[in-house]
Design a protein around this motif. Sequence first.
Motif, PDB file in Angstrom:
ATOM      1  N   ASP A 220      65.891  28.850 -39.477  1.00  0.00           N
ATOM      2  CA  ASP A 220      65.008  30.228 -39.769  1.00  0.00           C
ATOM      3  C   ASP A 220      65.172  30.882 -39.092  1.00  0.00           C
ATOM      4  N   ASP A 221      64.446  31.892 -38.555  1.00  0.00           N
ATOM      5  CA  ASP A 221      64.062  32.778 -37.131  1.00  0.00           C
ATOM      6  C   ASP A 221      62.642  31.676 -37.421  1.00  0.00           C
ATOM      7  N   VAL A 222      62.147  32.846 -36.055  1.00  0.00           N
ATOM      8  CA  VAL A 222      60.626  32.356 -35.672  1.00  0.00           C
ATOM      9  C   VAL A 222      59.176  32.379 -36.673  1.00  0.00           C
ATOM     10  N   ALA A 223      59.299  33.630 -36.961  1.00  0.00           N
ATOM     11  CA  ALA A 223      58.179  33.566 -37.809  1.00  0.00           C
ATOM     12  C   ALA A 223      59.059  33.286 -39.549  1.00  0.00           C
ATOM     13  N   ALA A 224      59.157  32.654 -39.614  1.00  0.00           N
ATOM     14  CA  ALA A 224      59.964  31.929 -40.976  1.00  0.00           C
ATOM     15  C   ALA A 224      59.765  30.578 -40.868  1.00  0.00           C
ATOM     16  N   ALA A 225      60.321  29.725 -39.650  1.00  0.00           N
ATOM     17  CA  ALA A 225      59.780  29.133 -38.993  1.00  0.00           C
ATOM     18  C   ALA A 225      58.659  28.100 -38.901  1.00  0.00           C
ATOM     19  N   ALA A 226      57.537  29.250 -38.460  1.00  0.00           N
ATOM     20  CA  ALA A 226      56.125  29.328 -38.249  1.00  0.00           C
ATOM     21  C   ALA A 226      55.825  28.692 -39.256  1.00  0.00           C
ATOM     22  N   ARG A 227      56.050  30.306 -40.937  1.00  0.00           N
ATOM     23  CA  ARG A 227      55.704  29.686 -41.987  1.00  0.00           C
ATOM     24  C   ARG A 227      55.768  28.491 -42.733  1.00  0.00           C
ATOM     25  N   CYS A 228      57.478  27.946 -42.983  1.00  0.00           N
ATOM     26  CA  CYS A 228      57.541  26.642 -43.032  1.00  0.00           C
ATOM     27  C   CYS A 228      56.526  25.774 -42.165  1.00  0.00           C
ATOM     28  N   GLU A 229      56.251  25.485 -41.103  1.00  0.00           N
ATOM     29  CA  GLU A 229      55.812  24.775 -40.278  1.00  0.00           C
ATOM     30  C   GLU A 229      54.360  24.657 -40.813  1.00  0.00           C
ATOM     31  N   GLU A 230      53.645  25.550 -40.704  1.00  0.00           N
ATOM     32  CA  GLU A 230      51.554  25.609 -41.499  1.00  0.00           C
ATOM     33  C   GLU A 230      51.682  25.322 -43.105  1.00  0.00           C
ATOM     34  N   THR A 231      52.770  25.378 -43.594  1.00  0.00           N
ATOM     35  CA  THR A 231      53.114  25.383 -45.106  1.00  0.00           C
ATOM     36  C   THR A 231      52.412  24.007 -45.045  1.00  0.00           C
ATOM     37  N   PHE A 232      53.887  23.372 -44.538  1.00  0.00           N
ATOM     38  CA  PHE A 232      54.216  21.774 -44.564  1.00  0.00           C
ATOM     39  C   PHE A 232      52.823  20.868 -44.544  1.00  0.00           C
ATOM     40  N   LYS A 233      51.745  21.786 -43.693  1.00  0.00           N
ATOM     41  CA  LYS A 233      50.555  21.860 -42.758  1.00  0.00           C
ATOM     42  C   LYS A 233      49.621  21.364 -43.876  1.00  0.00           C
ATOM     43  N   LEU A 234      49.834  22.376 -45.253  1.00  0.00           N
ATOM     44  CA  LEU A 234      48.284  22.561 -46.126  1.00  0.00           C
ATOM     45  C   LEU A 234      48.788  21.802 -46.678  1.00  0.00           C
ATOM     46  N   LEU A 235      50.295  21.791 -47.286  1.00  0.00           N
ATOM     47  CA  LEU A 235      50.290  21.414 -48.608  1.00  0.00           C
ATOM     48  C   LEU A 235      49.996  19.177 -48.291  1.00  0.00           C
ATOM     49  N   GLN A 236      50.108  18.788 -46.481  1.00  0.00           N
ATOM     50  CA  GLN A 236      49.990  17.910 -46.508  1.00  0.00           C
ATOM     51  C   GLN A 236      48.556  17.104 -46.466  1.00  0.00           C
ATOM     52  N   ALA A 237      47.961  18.168 -45.986  1.00  0.00           N
ATOM     53  CA  ALA A 237      46.092  18.528 -46.613  1.00  0.00           C
ATOM     54  C   ALA A 237      45.540  18.719 -47.970  1.00  0.00           C
ATOM     55  N   ALA A 238      46.161  18.785 -48.400  1.00  0.00           N
ATOM     56  CA  ALA A 238      45.936  19.272 -49.716  1.00  0.00           C
ATOM     57  C   ALA A 238      46.273  17.912 -50.916  1.00  0.00           C
ATOM     58  N   HIS A 239      47.417  17.250 -50.591  1.00  0.00           N
ATOM     59  CA  HIS A 239      47.329  16.416 -50.828  1.00  0.00           C
ATOM     60  C   HIS A 239      46.647  15.069 -50.645  1.00  0.00           C
ATOM     61  N   LEU A 240      46.442  15.005 -49.300  1.00  0.00           N
ATOM     62  CA  LEU A 240      45.201  14.067 -48.497  1.00  0.00           C
ATOM     63  C   LEU A 240      43.859  14.438 -49.814  1.00  0.00           C
ATOM     64  N   ARG A 241      43.524  15.803 -49.914  1.00  0.00           N
ATOM     65  CA  ARG A 241      42.612  16.115 -50.415  1.00  0.00           C
ATOM     66  C   ARG A 241      42.084  15.610 -52.002  1.00  0.00           C
ATOM     67  N   TRP A 242      43.487  16.609 -52.569  1.00  0.00           N
ATOM     68  CA  TRP A 242      43.596  15.815 -54.636  1.00  0.00           C
ATOM     69  C   TRP A 242      43.216  14.888 -53.862  1.00  0.00           C
ATOM     70  N   THR A 243      43.982  13.678 -53.306  1.00  0.00           N
ATOM     71  CA  THR A 243      43.394  11.770 -53.651  1.00  0.00           C
ATOM     72  C   THR A 243      42.116  11.586 -53.382  1.00  0.00           C
ATOM     73  N   GLU A 244      41.857  12.189 -52.187  1.00  0.00           N
ATOM     74  CA  GLU A 244      40.435  11.798 -52.522  1.00  0.00           C
ATOM     75  C   GLU A 244      39.031  12.372 -53.632  1.00  0.00           C
ATOM     76  N   MET A 245      39.858  13.234 -54.282  1.00  0.00           N
ATOM     77  CA  MET A 245      38.783  13.410 -55.158  1.00  0.00           C
ATOM     78  C   MET A 245      39.127  12.800 -56.382  1.00  0.00           C
ATOM     79  N   GLY A 246      40.348  11.981 -56.263  1.00  0.00           N
ATOM     80  CA  GLY A 246      40.846  11.458 -57.636  1.00  0.00           C
ATOM     81  C   GLY A 246      41.804  12.009 -58.074  1.00  0.00           C
ATOM     82  N   LYS A 247      42.336  13.144 -57.898  1.00  0.00           N
ATOM     83  CA  LYS A 247      43.443  13.954 -58.161  1.00  0.00           C
ATOM     84  C   LYS A 247      43.076  14.171 -60.069  1.00  0.00           C
TER      85      LYS A 247
END
Length: 269
Positions: A220-247
Amino acid sequence: PADVSSAEFFARTETQADAPEHRRDGEQKQNERNDDVGLDARGARGPDQDDEKNASLADSCEPHATPASEGLAPSSSDTALHPLREPESPTRLAAAAAHEAQRAAEIERQRGAAKAAKKAARSERVLAERMLSHRKGIEEAEARASEMDDARADAQRFLERSGAHALAAAGCMGATLLRLELIDAQGAADLRSMPENKLEGAYKRALAKNHPDRSAARGDDVAAAARCEETFKLLQAAHLRWTEMGKPIGDAADARARAAYPFGAHTSS
């Protein structure tokens, strides 16, 4: 004189006039007699005496034998004309050998110094090339890092405008995946009826798809690689928050999503 008669006078004059001719005739006859005497002498000497004379002439032309060639001790005059070469003394031979050894050692030292200088120059050249390559790599990495930082900032702004940040912070796992088009669902109705295990499976597939290593493998180019990286971090944060709230799932999750992002939170972007 007056008493000389004319006849005597003329006779004496003729005699004086003929004297040179008589003298020449006498000399010629004497020479002829001498030649005859010489021939007789040579004839009396014979051919043997002539051979001895020729041999003596040949001997005079040949080089004289030296006393050294005849096995005799040379005289002082022969030594002066033909000096003998004296044998080298051991001290002189040792000095010559030492000089040659010193010269060979000096040549070897110079050869070693030249090799060492050549090796040092090659090492310096290789080191300079490596330093230049390293510096160039650092500059390229810094340029890529700067470009990647700009691309990350753009990706974060995109995620914020899309509402994915707000939904992830509210613990709405399904709505976050739907907003990023990372789940097979047609809308809020399908999302409300989706069980927890399907949400977990969709989350894992979305996480693998946006993994930075997978993005680098795709080239991937720089823009696509940066979007994948930020999306990956956002998904991890979302799953952690979802787990904390009882899913939460179903209607509870849908209500939470509408509260967090009221502008079409339950629909894809």
